[in-house]
Design an enzyme around this catalytic site. Structure first.
Site, PDB file in Angstrom:
ATOM      1  N   PRO A  90       0.782  -1.235   0.000  1.00 17.11           N
ATOM      2  CA  PRO A  90       0.000   0.000   0.000  1.00 17.11           C
ATOM      3  C   PRO A  90       0.816   1.289   0.000  1.00 17.11           C
ATOM      4  CG  PRO A  90      -0.098  -1.055   2.153  1.00 17.11           C
ATOM      5  CD  PRO A  90       0.594  -2.013   1.223  1.00 17.11           C
ATOM      6  N   GLU A 124       1.750 -18.721 -21.955  1.00 15.40           N
ATOM      7  CA  GLU A 124       2.937 -19.128 -22.710  1.00 15.40           C
ATOM      8  C   GLU A 124       4.253 -18.711 -22.052  1.00 15.40           C
ATOM      9  OE1 GLU A 124       3.279 -15.525 -25.962  1.00 15.40           O
ATOM     10  OE2 GLU A 124       2.227 -17.351 -26.539  1.00 15.40           O
TER      11      GLU A 124
END
Length: 181
Positions: free
Chosen positions: A114, A140
């Site tokens: 954050p 892939e």
């Protein structure tokens, strides 16, 4: 006004990539002074604590270029635009592990970094697992090794650094707490 809110006065887009966007926000601080904030915008992700019928955690080992090493992680993946987290969880579990789960329980969501990113991970628990015969293929550019580990093995992996990311360390802690119930 939110406590300690920083008001954005200008946003400058720096990079718009396939997964993340980088922007610099000029902000006015609660004391009236100005500052700059470098922010990574991310579409969010899911992670799955998948538990086999034998009570083991399903994990994957994969190379993480940002760390320049392989780490062991729970299955996880990026949300697609407009996709509900439960669908992402089902897809990622299948793609990365070849498993499906008859039971998915939403556990919680949490921010990963954050201080500079808006990424939120939606965490699910998947149980009553089954092997998928014609499983979806990995992306892939994705190479993973499937692991099924006991709680003790997972805790050892946290201790020796093979498990190195917060979502997986959290998953191991959660799994350990379930054993005490």
């Amino acid at each position: 006004m939110k406590k300690f809110e920083e008001k954005t006065t200008q946003t400058t887009s720096i990079y718009d990539g396939k997964i993340v966007k980088l922007q610099v926000d000029d902000v006015t601080l609660p004391n009236g002074k100005s500052a700059k904030r470098e922010i990574i915008k991310h579409p969010g992700a899911v992670a799955i604590i998948a538990i086999t019928n034998e009570g083991k955690l399903v994990m994957v080992e994969q190379y993480r270029k940002a760390l320049e090493r392989s780490i062991v992680e729970i299955p996880a993946g990026k949300l697609e635009i407009g996709e509900e987290p439960i669908y992402t969880a089902r897809r990622e579990l299948e793609e990365e592990t070849g498993y499906g789960a008859h039971q998915f329980e939403y556990l919680q969501a949490f921010a990963t970094s954050p201080g500079f990113a808006d990424e939120v991970i939606h965490l699910f628990v998947g149980t009553d697992l089954y092997q998928i015969e014609n499983r979806a293929e990995l992306d892939e550019d994705e190479f993973v090794e499937l692991l099924e580990v006991s709680l003790e093995e997972a805790q050892a992996m946290v201790a020796d650094g093979r498990i190195y990311d917060a979502k997986t360390a959290f998953a191991v802690l959660w799994f350990a707490l379930q054993q005490d119930k």
